[in-house]
Design a protein around this motif. Structure first.
Motif, short mmCIF file in Angstrom:
data_model
loop_
_atom_site.label_atom_id
_atom_site.label_comp_id
_atom_site.label_asym_id
_atom_site.label_seq_id
_atom_site.Cartn_x
_atom_site.Cartn_y
_atom_site.Cartn_z
N MET A 567 -69.95 -19.82 37.43
CA MET A 567 -69.35 -18.76 38.24
C MET A 567 -69.01 -19.35 39.60
SD MET A 567 -72.70 -16.45 39.28
CE MET A 567 -73.36 -16.41 37.61
N PRO A 568 -68.14 -18.71 40.38
CA PRO A 568 -67.92 -19.15 41.75
C PRO A 568 -69.25 -19.17 42.52
CG PRO A 568 -66.21 -17.61 41.11
CD PRO A 568 -67.22 -17.61 40.00
N ILE A 569 -69.40 -20.13 43.41
CA ILE A 569 -70.70 -20.35 44.06
C ILE A 569 -71.08 -19.16 44.94
CG2 ILE A 569 -72.07 -21.92 45.45
CD1 ILE A 569 -71.14 -23.08 42.79
N GLU A 570 -70.12 -18.48 45.55
CA GLU A 570 -70.49 -17.32 46.37
C GLU A 570 -71.11 -16.22 45.50
OE1 GLU A 570 -68.89 -14.20 49.76
OE2 GLU A 570 -67.59 -15.81 49.09
N MET A 571 -70.62 -16.06 44.28
CA MET A 571 -71.21 -15.07 43.39
C MET A 571 -72.59 -15.54 42.93
SD MET A 571 -70.90 -12.08 42.23
CE MET A 571 -69.22 -11.79 42.78
N LEU A 572 -72.76 -16.82 42.72
CA LEU A 572 -74.08 -17.36 42.40
C LEU A 572 -75.06 -17.06 43.54
CD1 LEU A 572 -75.93 -19.21 40.62
CD2 LEU A 572 -75.05 -21.13 41.96
N ARG A 573 -74.59 -17.23 44.75
CA ARG A 573 -75.43 -16.90 45.91
C ARG A 573 -75.82 -15.43 45.91
NH1 ARG A 573 -74.14 -15.08 51.30
NH2 ARG A 573 -75.77 -15.73 52.79
N ALA A 574 -74.86 -14.56 45.61
CA ALA A 574 -75.16 -13.13 45.56
C ALA A 574 -76.19 -12.81 44.50
CB ALA A 574 -73.87 -12.34 45.30
N LEU A 575 -76.13 -13.53 43.38
CA LEU A 575 -77.10 -13.32 42.30
C LEU A 575 -78.49 -13.78 42.72
CD1 LEU A 575 -77.71 -12.64 39.29
CD2 LEU A 575 -77.07 -15.00 38.75
N LEU A 576 -78.59 -14.98 43.26
CA LEU A 576 -79.91 -15.56 43.56
C LEU A 576 -80.57 -14.91 44.77
CD1 LEU A 576 -79.35 -19.38 42.90
CD2 LEU A 576 -80.06 -17.57 41.32
N THR A 577 -79.78 -14.43 45.72
CA THR A 577 -80.36 -13.79 46.91
C THR A 577 -80.47 -12.28 46.75
OG1 THR A 577 -78.19 -13.55 47.98
CG2 THR A 577 -79.42 -15.59 48.41
N ARG A 578 -80.02 -11.77 45.61
CA ARG A 578 -80.02 -10.34 45.33
C ARG A 578 -79.28 -9.57 46.42
NH1 ARG A 578 -82.39 -10.01 40.85
NH2 ARG A 578 -82.10 -7.74 40.77
N GLN A 579 -78.13 -10.11 46.79
CA GLN A 579 -77.28 -9.49 47.80
C GLN A 579 -76.77 -8.13 47.30
OE1 GLN A 579 -74.05 -12.05 49.01
NE2 GLN A 579 -72.68 -10.31 49.41
N PRO A 580 -76.79 -7.10 48.11
CA PRO A 580 -76.22 -5.81 47.70
C PRO A 580 -74.74 -5.97 47.35
CG PRO A 580 -77.54 -5.55 49.68
CD PRO A 580 -77.41 -7.03 49.45
N LEU A 581 -74.32 -5.38 46.24
CA LEU A 581 -72.96 -5.56 45.74
C LEU A 581 -72.29 -4.21 45.52
CD1 LEU A 581 -73.67 -8.36 43.10
CD2 LEU A 581 -72.57 -8.66 45.33
N THR A 582 -70.98 -4.20 45.68
CA THR A 582 -70.17 -3.01 45.39
C THR A 582 -68.97 -3.46 44.56
OG1 THR A 582 -68.67 -3.21 47.28
CG2 THR A 582 -70.79 -2.10 47.66
N PRO A 583 -68.29 -2.53 43.89
CA PRO A 583 -67.10 -2.91 43.11
C PRO A 583 -65.99 -3.51 43.97
CG PRO A 583 -67.87 -0.74 42.46
CD PRO A 583 -68.64 -1.11 43.69
N ALA A 584 -66.03 -3.25 45.27
CA ALA A 584 -65.00 -3.76 46.18
C ALA A 584 -65.42 -5.08 46.83
CB ALA A 584 -64.70 -2.73 47.25
N PHE A 585 -66.36 -5.80 46.22
CA PHE A 585 -66.85 -7.06 46.77
C PHE A 585 -65.69 -7.99 47.13
CE2 PHE A 585 -67.89 -11.53 46.08
CZ PHE A 585 -68.99 -11.70 46.89
N GLY A 586 -65.78 -8.58 48.32
CA GLY A 586 -64.80 -9.56 48.77
C GLY A 586 -65.48 -10.80 49.30
N SER A 587 -64.82 -11.94 49.16
CA SER A 587 -65.40 -13.20 49.58
C SER A 587 -65.47 -13.28 51.10
CB SER A 587 -64.56 -14.36 49.04
OG SER A 587 -65.06 -15.59 49.47
N SER A 588 -66.63 -13.71 51.62
CA SER A 588 -66.79 -13.82 53.07
C SER A 588 -67.75 -14.93 53.49
CB SER A 588 -67.30 -12.48 53.64
OG SER A 588 -68.58 -12.16 53.08
N TRP A 589 -68.36 -15.63 52.54
CA TRP A 589 -69.42 -16.60 52.84
C TRP A 589 -68.82 -17.88 53.42
CZ3 TRP A 589 -71.74 -20.50 49.06
CH2 TRP A 589 -72.85 -21.13 49.62
N LYS A 590 -69.13 -18.17 54.67
CA LYS A 590 -68.70 -19.40 55.32
C LYS A 590 -69.82 -20.43 55.17
CE LYS A 590 -64.63 -18.25 57.07
NZ LYS A 590 -63.38 -19.02 56.92
N PHE A 591 -69.72 -21.21 54.15
CA PHE A 591 -70.79 -22.15 53.83
C PHE A 591 -70.77 -23.37 54.73
CE2 PHE A 591 -67.10 -22.69 51.11
CZ PHE A 591 -66.76 -24.02 51.30
#
Length: 591
Positions: A567-591
Motif C-alpha cells: 500500500m502507499p506508505i502514508e496509508m501504512l502509517r495510518a494503519l500502524l499509528t491507528r490514525q483517525p480516518l474518514t472517507p474523505a482522507f487526503g494525503s498530507s504527511w510530509k515525511f
C-alpha cells in the motif's frame, strides 16, 4: 502502544536421514511447522473478500476484452469502476475496523487510479490517431469476435483488403511529412509519438492474427475469402511498424534501439503522485534527490580519504571496481554475502525470518541478452546474477566485471534477498495477500532501499571499500529521482540522463545506457525509479516515529510492515499509528 504482530513460526529440526552424495556430508533436513496461533492473530479486514472480488472481476474483464485500446473494453471497465465506486459509497465507513477503513480507502484510491489511467489512454490514443487511422477497423473486428457474433466471410475479406490500402496511404502521408516542405494532408509527427505508434502497431498486428486464427481452417468459407487479403494486410502492418521504427524513431536492424521514452509531463506526474499519496511536487522530489546525492558525495570523500585517495572519490570508486572475483566464482560470492546479511539480521533481532524463507531462495545466472537491458542482478525468491560469459566481447567482459565487483554486490544482495525482495514477497503471499492489488513501488522498492539505509546506520559496512560499494548504489538511487523526473518534466533527454550517470555517479557507459533504457522502455511506470529512495525515506521516517519513540522494537516494526502488505506508505502509517480516518482522507504527511 501497538501490539506485537511478529510471525510466530517454529522450526522443528527432524533428524531425518538423507543419502550423502560424493563430497557432501550427511545433514539433517529441517521440517517446517507453522504455529496456528500466528495465523489466528494476523490482522484481518472485513473488506478482504470484497477486495478479492474486485480483483477477480476486473481480471475477468481484462481477459475477455484484451484487445489493446478497445473502446468496448474501456466502456465495460468504466461501468465496472463506476459500479464499485457506488457500492463503496453505500457502506457504513464509520463501523469498519481500522484495517477495514484502510482497505476501503485503498480500494477507492485504486478505482480513481484506474479511471484516470483509462482517460490517459484515450488521450494517448488520440495523439497516435493520425499514424494509426486503421486501428478502429482492427479493433472492431476483434471486438465483434469477442461478442461471438456470426462472421460474414465476404465482408471480412473486403475489410482486410481495405485495411492494406489504408496502411499504404498512411505510410505515404508520413513519408511525405518527413520532408522539410510538408504540405496539407501530410502527417508530421515526433519520435515519441512514432515509437508509441510503432508499439501499438505491433500489438494491433497480434490482435489481427488472433482474430484471423480464430476462424481460419474452422470455417472453410472464411478461409476461402479471407486468407489472401489477411496475408496482405498482415504483411503491410508488419512492414508499417518497421517503417515507423526505422524512419520516424531512427532504429536500425542489428543495432540497439535508440532510447526515446514517452515523457508524461508535469500534470500527469502530479496526478500519479496523488494516487501514491505523496503530497510533494515533482520539483520538491528532485530537490530531495539532490540533497541525498550531496550527502552521498560527502560520505564518498570520507571513504576515499580512508583508502588513501584524498577527496578524489572517483579514484576510490575506480579502485573498488577492480576488486572482483575470478570467472566462475560469482555465484559463490553472492551465496556468502546473502548468508552474511541473514546472520547480521538474526544476531540483532531486526526482523522475523521464517526458516522456510531463509532456506528456499535460489541462484540463477542471467543470460547475456538480458544483461544488455539489466547489467546488474535482480532478486526475489530467485536471485538472477549478472556476470560476463565467455561469448562476450572482451571490452564488454571487462565492463561487466567492473560493474559487478565484490563491494557493489555486497551492497545489494540483501536488497534482493533477505531482508529485501525475497523476504518481502514471501510474507506478502502469506499475510493480507488481497492487498497485492494495491501494489506500489514506493512500498516494494522502498522496503529494500530502506534496509540499505538502516544497515549503513547499524555498521554493516566493515571497510572503506564496503562503504564505497554501498554509497555507489545509494547515490545511484538519488540520481534515479533526479534524471527520471527531469526526463518526464521535459528537462533532460535520454542522452543527458546517460551522461549524468557516467559523469556524476561513476557508472560504466554501457551500464548507464542499459539503466536509462530500462527506465524509459515503457515497462516501468514513470515514478518507478524515483520510488526506490523516496519510498525508503518514507519508511525511514516511519521507523523513527515508531521505533525511535519506543512504541515498537525493530522486529515488531519490520514484521508489522511486512504483514500489512502492499500500500502507499502514508496509508501504512495510518494503519500502524491507528490514525483517525474518514472517507474523505487526503494525503498530507510530509515525511
Amino acid at each position: 502502544m501497538i501490539p506485537k504482530t511478529s510471525l510466530c513460526l517454529v522450526a522443528v529440526v527432524a533428524c531425518l536421514s538423507v543419502p550423502a552424495g560424493p563430497g557432501f556430508a550427511q545433514a539433517p533436513v529441517p521440517s517446517y511447522v507453522v504455529d496456528s496461533r500466528a495465523l489466528a492473530s494476523a490482522s484481518t479486514s472485513e473488506l478482504r473478500t470484497l477486495v478479492d472480488r474486485f480483483t477477480l472481476d476486473r481480471e475477468a474483464i481484462n481477459r475477455s476484452w484484451d484487445t489493446p485500446y478497445s473502446p468496448e473494453r474501456a466502456v465495460r471497465l468504466k461501468a465496472f469502476l463506476a459500479g464499485w465506486r457506488t457500492q463503496l459509497g453505500q457502506m457504513a465507513f464509520e463501523k469498519l475496523s481500522q484495517d477495514g477503513k484502510v482497505d476501503f480507502l485503498l480500494l477507492l484510491n485504486r478505482i480513481g487510479r484506474e479511471e484516470a489511467r483509462l482517460a490517459r489512454d484515450e488521450k494517448l490514443l488520440a495523439e497516435t490517431a493520425p499514424l494509426l487511422p486503421f486501428a478502429t477497423r482492427i479493433i472492431g473486428l476483434d471486438d465483434a469476435r469477442r461478442r461471438m457474433g456470426s462472421i460474414d466471410a465476404k465482408a471480412a475479406a473486403s475489410s482486410m483488403a481495405a485495411l492494406a490500402g489504408e496502411i499504404a496511404r498512411t505510410r505515404k502521408s508520413i513519408e511525405d511529412g518527413l520532408g522539410a516542405d510538408a504540405g496539407p494532408g501530410r502527417v508530421r509527427t515526433s519520435r515519441v509519438i512514432g515509437l508509441r505508434s510503432a508499439q501499438m502497431a505491433v500489438r494491433l498486428e497480434r490482435a489481427l492474427t488472433e482474430w484471423f486464427s480464430y476462424y481460419n481452417g474452422y470455417d472453410p468459407l472464411f478461409t476461402w475469402w479471407a486468407a489472401q487479403p489477411f496475408k496482405k494486410a498482415d504483411d503491410s502492418l508488419k512492414a508499417y511498424a518497421k517503417f515507423l521504427r526505422e524512419s520516424v524513431v531512427g532504429a536500425r536492424d542489428g543495432e540497439a534501439d535508440p532510447i526515446v521514452g514517452d515523457p508524461i509531463g508535469r500534470d500527469a506526474l502530479r496526478a500519479d503522485l496523488a494516487f501514491e499519496m505523496i503530497p510533494y511536487s515533482p520539483d520538491e522530489l528532485v530537490a530531495i534527490g539532490e540533497r541525498e546525492f550531496a550527502w552521498c558525495e560527502a560520505e564518498m570523500k570520507k571513504a576515499a580519504r580512508d583508502m588513501g585517495f584524498g577527496d578524489d572519490w572517483k579514484a576510490a570508486l575506480e579502485k573498488v571496481k577492480t576488486l572482483h572475483v575470478e570467472p566462475g566464482r560469482q555465484s559463490d560470492l553472492i551465496r556468502d554475502q546473502a548468508l552474511e546479511a541473514i546472520a547480521f539480521l538474526e544476531k540483532r533481532d531486526l526482523v522475523t525470518i521464517p526458516p522456510l524463507a531463509r532456506d528456499m531462495w535460489r541462484i540463477e545466472m542471467m543470460s547475456p541478452a538480458r544483461q544488455k537491458v539489466n547489467p546488474f542482478f535482480t532478486g526475489g525468491e530467485v536471485i538472477s546474477v549478472s556476470f560476463p560469459t565467455d561469448g562476450m566481447e572482451h571490452e564488454d567482459k571487462l565492463m561487466s566485471l567492473r560493474g559487478n565487483n565484490i563491494h557493489f554486490a555486497r551492497a545489494t544482495v540483501h536488497h534482493e534477498l533477505v531482508p529485501g525482495h525475497h523476504l518481502q514477497g514471501f510474507m506478502a503471499d502469506r499475510y493480507n495477500p488481497h492487498r497485492q492489488l494495491f501494489s506500489t513501488p514506493f512500498y516494494g522498492e522502498g522496503w529494500s532501499l530502506y534496509w540499505e539505509m538502516l544497515l549503513w546506520d547499524l555498521g554493516f559496512p566493515q571497510s572503506a571499500e564496503n562503504r564505497v560499494g554501498m554509497l555507489f548504489w545509494r547515490m545511484h538511487r538519488a540520481a534515479r529521482i533526479i534524471f527520471s523526473l527531469k526526463f518526464h518534466l521535459g528537462q533532460m533527454t535520454p542522452q543527458e540522463c546517460i551522461d549524468f550517470l557516467v559523469d556524476r555517479v561513476g557508472h560504466e557507459r554501457a551500464n548507464a545506457t542499459a539503466e536509462v533504457r530500462r527506465s524509459f522502455n515503457g515497462s516501468y511506470p514513470p515514478l518507478y525509479q524515483a520510488a526506490y529512495m523516496i519510498g525508503g525515506l518514507q519508511l525511514r521516517a516511519l521507523s523513527k516515529e515508531l521505533v525511535g519513540s519506543g512504541r515498537l522494537t525493530w522486529r515488531q516494526f519490520h514484521d508489522a510492515v511486512l504483514q500489512a502488505n502492499e500500500m502507499p506508505i502514508e496509508m501504512l502509517r495510518a494503519l500502524l499509528t491507528r490514525q483517525p480516518l474518514t472517507p474523505a482522507f487526503g494525503s498530507s504527511w510530509k515525511f
